[in-house]
Enzyme design. Structure first.
Site, PDB file in Angstrom:
ATOM      1  CG  ASP A   1     -25.815  61.375 -21.056  1.00  0.00           C
ATOM      2  OD1 ASP A   1     -25.669  61.847 -19.914  1.00  0.00           O
ATOM      3  OD2 ASP A   1     -26.546  60.390 -21.293  1.00  0.00           O
TER       4      ASP A   1
ATOM      5  CD  GLU B   1     -30.567  84.355 -25.619  1.00  0.00           C
ATOM      6  OE1 GLU B   1     -30.476  84.006 -26.807  1.00  0.00           O
ATOM      7  OE2 GLU B   1     -31.669  84.445 -25.037  1.00  0.00           O
ATOM      8  CD  GLU B   2     -34.807  84.643 -24.054  1.00  0.00           C
ATOM      9  OE1 GLU B   2     -34.988  85.166 -25.168  1.00  0.00           O
ATOM     10  OE2 GLU B   2     -34.900  83.413 -23.859  1.00  0.00           O
TER      11      GLU B   2
ATOM     12  CG  ASP C   1     -30.538  79.373 -26.047  1.00  0.00           C
ATOM     13  OD1 ASP C   1     -31.516  79.042 -25.360  1.00  0.00           O
ATOM     14  OD2 ASP C   1     -30.446  80.468 -26.640  1.00  0.00           O
TER      15      ASP C   1
ATOM     16  CG  HIS D   1     -39.490  83.397 -26.101  1.00  0.00           C
ATOM     17  ND1 HIS D   1     -38.935  84.361 -26.915  1.00  0.00           N
ATOM     18  CD2 HIS D   1     -38.448  82.722 -25.553  1.00  0.00           C
ATOM     19  CE1 HIS D   1     -37.596  84.270 -26.863  1.00  0.00           C
ATOM     20  NE2 HIS D   1     -37.289  83.281 -26.050  1.00  0.00           N
TER      21      HIS D   1
ATOM     22  CG  HIS E   1     -30.102  82.249 -22.342  1.00  0.00           C
ATOM     23  ND1 HIS E   1     -31.300  82.536 -21.729  1.00  0.00           N
ATOM     24  CD2 HIS E   1     -30.432  81.633 -23.492  1.00  0.00           C
ATOM     25  CE1 HIS E   1     -32.306  82.126 -22.497  1.00  0.00           C
ATOM     26  NE2 HIS E   1     -31.814  81.562 -23.565  1.00  0.00           N
TER      27      HIS E   1
ATOM     28  CG  ASP F   1     -25.105  58.052 -18.290  1.00  0.00           C
ATOM     29  OD1 ASP F   1     -25.797  59.084 -18.221  1.00  0.00           O
ATOM     30  OD2 ASP F   1     -25.557  56.960 -18.651  1.00  0.00           O
ATOM     31  CB  ILE F   2     -24.971  63.955 -17.434  1.00  0.00           C
ATOM     32  CG1 ILE F   2     -23.602  64.505 -17.835  1.00  0.00           C
ATOM     33  CG2 ILE F   2     -25.766  64.956 -16.619  1.00  0.00           C
ATOM     34  CD1 ILE F   2     -22.688  64.869 -16.686  1.00  0.00           C
TER      35      ILE F   2
ATOM     36  CG  ASP G   1     -30.456  60.830 -20.315  1.00  0.00           C
ATOM     37  OD1 ASP G   1     -29.388  61.233 -19.819  1.00  0.00           O
ATOM     38  OD2 ASP G   1     -30.807  59.635 -20.286  1.00  0.00           O
TER      39      ASP G   1
HETATM   40  N1  TRP Z   1     -31.728  82.007 -28.381  1.00  0.00           N
HETATM   41  C1  TRP Z   1     -33.158  81.929 -28.603  1.00  0.00           C
HETATM   42  C2  TRP Z   1     -33.865  82.285 -27.319  1.00  0.00           C
HETATM   43  O1  TRP Z   1     -33.312  82.176 -26.260  1.00  0.00           O
HETATM   44  C3  TRP Z   1     -33.583  80.562 -29.027  1.00  0.00           C
HETATM   45  C4  TRP Z   1     -33.067  80.195 -30.349  1.00  0.00           C
HETATM   46  C5  TRP Z   1     -33.648  80.434 -31.507  1.00  0.00           C
HETATM   47  C6  TRP Z   1     -31.841  79.543 -30.624  1.00  0.00           C
HETATM   48  N2  TRP Z   1     -32.871  79.960 -32.534  1.00  0.00           N
HETATM   49  C7  TRP Z   1     -31.760  79.418 -32.003  1.00  0.00           C
HETATM   50  C8  TRP Z   1     -30.828  79.054 -29.839  1.00  0.00           C
HETATM   51  C9  TRP Z   1     -30.669  78.815 -32.599  1.00  0.00           C
HETATM   52  C10 TRP Z   1     -29.739  78.446 -30.430  1.00  0.00           C
HETATM   53  C11 TRP Z   1     -29.659  78.341 -31.814  1.00  0.00           C
HETATM   54  O2  TRP Z   1     -34.986  82.678 -27.364  1.00  0.00           O
HETATM   55 ZN    ZN Z   2     -35.380  82.559 -25.407  1.00  0.00          ZN
HETATM   56 CA    CA Z   3     -27.499  60.523 -18.928  1.00  0.00          CA
END
Ligand code: TRP
Ligand code: ZN
Ligand code: CA
Length: 320
Positions: free
Chosen positions: A309, A174-175, A203, A290, A128, A46-47, A305
């Site tokens: 987990d 990633e962005e 993400d 964002h 990311h 359990d984290i 949570d």
């Molecule tokens: N990756 C996007 C971001 O970082 C967020 C996001 C939008 C997303 N749709 C998604 C992440 C679907 C995972 C799956 O801004």
């Molecule tokens: Zn994002």
């Molecule tokens: Ca937990």
């Protein structure tokens, strides 16, 4: 938030492994010795949500001290990476930083290997670590970054030695369009790509008006996550808010089995979804997506949570 042993098949091991599994996790083993099928599987821990939130607090402080963001090419990104790397190094991981260039600035991926396991069968989990420039990026994606970190630290705490090799990654840029993860995949040779049994992506997993979305890609990975939430009595939906919008896409395009979790971004919660999950109909899953308000206040602790987990559950289940 710990799930009872799930009835996964094909896991029978020698009886001696039962004692080892119990010792490693400090947890109970389901059933009697005759229930060898489930008894041999080491329980995922359990984290502790408090630990995950402590990482978010640190990432928030880093953003606040560095112009309000943790974006690619900015000091808040470097400080975020240094924070995570130090925790991993202290815990006994082998860490490395991979550099790349995006928009004229140097970017960094952080990769951490847990020593041991079959090097030809790698279970990889990632998130990311960069924010957008307009905010601190605590749900997007301090949440995934912190859950993956705490899962890695739980591996070390438990002394888990799975059959497969475990690797964890924190992606840069990633962005800016999945730049760091694409760089990593592009620089793997075909032979190394084939050694990755699966890539799990996290993400946005603490959205304040949360949904419980599971990526609809590799069936085994998808089932593992669905089993976890079924054990909690929580309905999941297939992730549809933009397939290919995160770091699993380069892996998927290279033929690596992928999966992941998502609690929602700028799409709005429907009445059917609110009936399932609670929360506010007609509001975005993350109204601060964002934005400068993506702070530590922009997190649903229960979703964070459960999803944290679930990260650990999948890492354990898929690696033994
Ligand atoms: N990756 C996007 C971001 O970082 C967020 C996001 C939008 C997303 N749709 C998604 C992440 C679907 C995972 C799956 O801004
Ligand atoms: Zn994002
Ligand atoms: Ca937990």
């Amino acid at each position: 938030m710990k799930l009872p042993q799930s009835p996964l098949s094909g896991r029978a091991l020698a009886a001696g492994a039962v004692a080892v599994a119990t010792l490693m996790t400090g947890g109970s083993v389901a059933g009697s010795a005759s229930a060898s099928e489930s008894a041999a599987v080491a329980d995922a821990p359990d984290i502790p949500i408090a630990n995950v939130k402590a990482h978010l607090t640190q990432l928030q402080s880093i953003a606040t001290a560095n112009g309000g963001n943790r974006a690619h090419g900015r000091p808040g990104y470097q400080a975020s990476l240094d924070y995570i790397r130090a925790k991993l190094d202290d815990a006994g991981f082998t860490t490395g930083v991979q550099e790349f260039t995006a928009s004229g600035r140097t970017g960094y991926n952080l990769v951490a290997d847990w020593p041991g396991g079959d090097a030809d069968q790698i279970v990889m989990s990632g998130a990311h670590l960069d924010s957008v420039a307009s905010g601190p990026g605590i749900n997007d994606n301090g949440s995934g970054s912190s859950a993956v970190l705490e899962t890695a630290l739980a591996v070390a705490r438990s002394g888990y030695q799975p059959a497969k090799h475990l690797r964890f990654a924190w992606w840069g840029a990633e962005e800016l369009g999945l730049v760091g993860s694409r760089h990593y995949v592009d620089n793997l040779g075909a032979a190394d790509r084939e050694k990755i049994s699966g890539y799990l992506n996290f993400d946005m997993i603490g959205s304040p008006n949360p949904g419980y979305f599971v990526y609809d890609d590799d069936p085994t990975i998808e089932k593992t996550f669905k089993d976890y939430f079924a054990g909690l009595g929580i309905t999941t939906e297939i992730e549809t808010e933009g397939d290919g919008r995160s770091d699993h896409a380069p892996f998927k395009n290279a033929g690596v089995p992928v999966g992941g979790l998502f609690s929602g971004a700028d799409y709005r919660k429907t009445s059917a979804q609110a009936a399932e999950w609670g929360g506010t109909v007609g509001e975005p899953f993350d109204p601060c997506y964002h934005s400068s308000c993506d702070t530590t206040a922009n997190i649903d602790d229960t979703a964070l949570d459960r999803n944290s987990d679930a990260v650990a559950y999948a890492v354990w289940e898929l690696s033994q």
